[in-house]
Enzyme design. Structure first.
Site, PDB file in Angstrom:
ATOM      1  N   GLU A  25      -5.072   9.276   9.453  1.00 36.15           N
ATOM      2  CA  GLU A  25      -3.661   9.192   9.841  1.00 36.15           C
ATOM      3  C   GLU A  25      -3.364  10.002  11.098  1.00 36.15           C
ATOM      4  O   GLU A  25      -2.453   9.676  11.847  1.00 36.15           O
ATOM      5  CB  GLU A  25      -2.762   9.588   8.677  1.00 36.15           C
ATOM      6  CG  GLU A  25      -2.876   8.507   7.632  1.00 36.15           C
ATOM      7  CD  GLU A  25      -1.843   8.539   6.550  1.00 36.15           C
ATOM      8  OE1 GLU A  25      -1.144   9.535   6.407  1.00 36.15           O
ATOM      9  OE2 GLU A  25      -1.765   7.535   5.830  1.00 36.15           O
TER      10      GLU A  25
ATOM     11  N   CYS B 259      -3.694  -0.924  -2.169  1.00 39.70           N
ATOM     12  CA  CYS B 259      -3.946   0.497  -2.412  1.00 39.70           C
ATOM     13  C   CYS B 259      -4.922   0.678  -3.585  1.00 39.70           C
ATOM     14  O   CYS B 259      -4.658   0.199  -4.695  1.00 39.70           O
ATOM     15  CB  CYS B 259      -2.612   1.165  -2.730  1.00 39.70           C
ATOM     16  SG  CYS B 259      -2.747   2.908  -3.076  1.00 39.70           S
TER      17      CYS B 259
ATOM     18  N   GLY C  48      -2.535   9.208  -3.521  1.00 44.36           N
ATOM     19  CA  GLY C  48      -3.839   9.656  -4.016  1.00 44.36           C
ATOM     20  C   GLY C  48      -3.852  10.962  -4.760  1.00 44.36           C
ATOM     21  O   GLY C  48      -4.802  11.265  -5.474  1.00 44.36           O
TER      22      GLY C  48
ATOM     23  N   ASP D  67       0.867  -1.181   0.000  1.00 41.92           N
ATOM     24  CA  ASP D  67       0.000   0.000   0.000  1.00 41.92           C
ATOM     25  C   ASP D  67       0.901   1.228   0.000  1.00 41.92           C
ATOM     26  O   ASP D  67       2.102   1.126   0.266  1.00 41.92           O
ATOM     27  CB  ASP D  67      -0.898  -0.008   1.250  1.00 41.92           C
ATOM     28  CG  ASP D  67      -1.775   1.236   1.316  1.00 41.92           C
ATOM     29  OD1 ASP D  67      -2.296   1.648   0.264  1.00 41.92           O
ATOM     30  OD2 ASP D  67      -1.915   1.828   2.405  1.00 41.92           O
ATOM     31  N   SER D  68       0.301   2.377  -0.258  1.00 39.05           N
ATOM     32  CA  SER D  68       1.062   3.621  -0.212  1.00 39.05           C
ATOM     33  C   SER D  68       1.515   3.932   1.212  1.00 39.05           C
ATOM     34  O   SER D  68       2.397   4.746   1.412  1.00 39.05           O
ATOM     35  CB  SER D  68       0.189   4.765  -0.716  1.00 39.05           C
ATOM     36  OG  SER D  68      -0.985   4.818   0.063  1.00 39.05           O
TER      37      SER D  68
ATOM     38  N   CYS E  51     -11.029   3.229  -0.893  1.00 38.60           N
ATOM     39  CA  CYS E  51      -9.753   3.717  -0.362  1.00 38.60           C
ATOM     40  C   CYS E  51      -9.429   2.904   0.881  1.00 38.60           C
ATOM     41  O   CYS E  51     -10.326   2.596   1.679  1.00 38.60           O
ATOM     42  CB  CYS E  51      -9.881   5.207  -0.009  1.00 38.60           C
ATOM     43  SG  CYS E  51      -8.398   5.847   0.808  1.00 38.60           S
TER      44      CYS E  51
ATOM     45  N   HIS F 256      -8.151   3.632   3.631  1.00 44.27           N
ATOM     46  CA  HIS F 256      -8.373   4.219   4.952  1.00 44.27           C
ATOM     47  C   HIS F 256      -9.842   4.250   5.377  1.00 44.27           C
ATOM     48  O   HIS F 256     -10.136   4.384   6.555  1.00 44.27           O
ATOM     49  CB  HIS F 256      -7.847   5.660   4.974  1.00 44.27           C
ATOM     50  CG  HIS F 256      -6.359   5.754   4.920  1.00 44.27           C
ATOM     51  ND1 HIS F 256      -5.614   5.189   3.915  1.00 44.27           N
ATOM     52  CD2 HIS F 256      -5.473   6.349   5.757  1.00 44.27           C
ATOM     53  CE1 HIS F 256      -4.334   5.449   4.127  1.00 44.27           C
ATOM     54  NE2 HIS F 256      -4.223   6.145   5.237  1.00 44.27           N
TER      55      HIS F 256
HETATM   56  N1  DGL Z   1      -3.815   3.908  -0.131  1.00 44.43           N
HETATM   57  C1  DGL Z   1      -4.495   4.982  -0.797  1.00 44.43           C
HETATM   58  C2  DGL Z   1      -5.722   4.434  -1.506  1.00 44.43           C
HETATM   59  O1  DGL Z   1      -6.264   3.418  -1.124  1.00 44.43           O
HETATM   60  C3  DGL Z   1      -4.889   6.081   0.162  1.00 44.43           C
HETATM   61  C4  DGL Z   1      -3.715   6.881   0.710  1.00 44.43           C
HETATM   62  C5  DGL Z   1      -2.945   7.609  -0.370  1.00 44.43           C
HETATM   63  O2  DGL Z   1      -3.446   8.571  -0.952  1.00 44.43           O
HETATM   64  O3  DGL Z   1      -1.824   7.190  -0.632  1.00 44.43           O
HETATM   65  O4  DGL Z   1      -6.157   5.003  -2.459  1.00 44.43           O
END
Ligand code: DGL
Length: 261
Positions: free
Chosen positions: A148, A69, A39, A6-7, A180, A182
């Protein structure tokens, strides 16, 4: 090992879902905390990162890859699939499949990052499966930083969620995809504000079910995956805050290992 990236650490919602569906399977996770967020980056940059992240997980012994992600899944799936000869899972398709199966009114809402919504991938995939479906997609860029920051119970977060969901409420959707990593962490607030009658699809759960179904059908691949209940968590930047959120998401002590990307 199942490799997941993931990011950042939002993808731990996918780890949590996988641990429930496939308990005992070894997992290697990479959170690109030094380069997060994805994102609001361009597709080219996200593709480059996704290729590097996959390469890293394979070097750690991953035999299948889950792109947790949504942003990477939206823009980098084709490139990652073409480059690597292992099963690659993305989070968009399983959520889309469930949404068209369960939406009675064929009115589906999608929320995600700017890059995910701009890619138009959810609406395209939903309409490919059920052309009559009305898809309403909105980006909610403030939700990732709020999660976060750990602002999960603050009235400000509830207000922002309400504001973001208002246009979807007006459209009378009956299904909402959390596009997403989160957003599952805010699921209760989202359910509360969008209304109980709206079915929320959590892409972390749907991808875990997809991986499980795949492994049941592909015993040859399943036999490549070690099952000692071990998990390693790599990140490209270690901070106390990340460690705290990681522990809270998985409800266990998480040791983050640093890797330079
Ligand atoms: N992991 C990203 C997503 O699911 C969210 C966080 C980001 O913007 O990196 O799109």
């Amino acid at each position: 090992m199942i490799g997941i990236f993931d990011s950042g650490i939002g993808g731990l919602t996918v780890v949590r879902a996988l641990m429930e569906e496939l308990s005992g399977y070894d997992i290697v996770y990479f959170g690109d905390t030094a380069r997060t967020p994805y994102g609001n980056k361009s597709p080219d940059t996200v593709i480059k990162y996704a290729l590097e992240n996959t390469e890293f997980l394979l070097s750690k012994g991953a035999k299948i890859i889950v792109m947790a992600c949504n942003t990477a899944s939206s823009v980098a799936t084709d490139d990652v699939t073409k480059r690597f000869d292992v099963p690659i899972f993305e989070v968009i398709t399983p959520a889309v499949e469930l949404s068209v199966k369960t939406s009675k009114k064929l009115r589906v809402g999608v929320i995600g990052t700017r890059a995910t919504i701009k890619s138009g991938i959810y609406s395209k995939k939903i309409r490919d499966l059920k052309p009559d479906t009305k898809v309403y997609s909105y980006s909610c860029p403030l939700l990732v930083p709020l999660v976060e920051e750990g602002w999960l119970k603050k009235p400000e977060t509830t207000m922002i969620v309400k504001k973001y969901l208002h246009p979807l409420k007006v459209r009378q959707i009956d299904t909402l995809i959390l596009g997403c990593t989160h957003y599952p962490i805010l699921k209760n607030i989202i359910q509360n504000k969008i209304g109980k009658r709206v079915n929320i699809i959590d892409s972390s759960v749907t991808v875990a079910e997809k991986v499980k179904g795949f492994l049941e059908k592909h015993k040859d691949i399943d036999s490549l995956l070690s099952k000692n209940g071990e998990c390693r968590f790599f990140v490209s930047d270690v901070t106390e805050q990340f460690e705290k959120i990681a522990g809270a998401t998985l409800k266990r002590n998480v040791i983050l290992e640093h890797v330079r990307m």
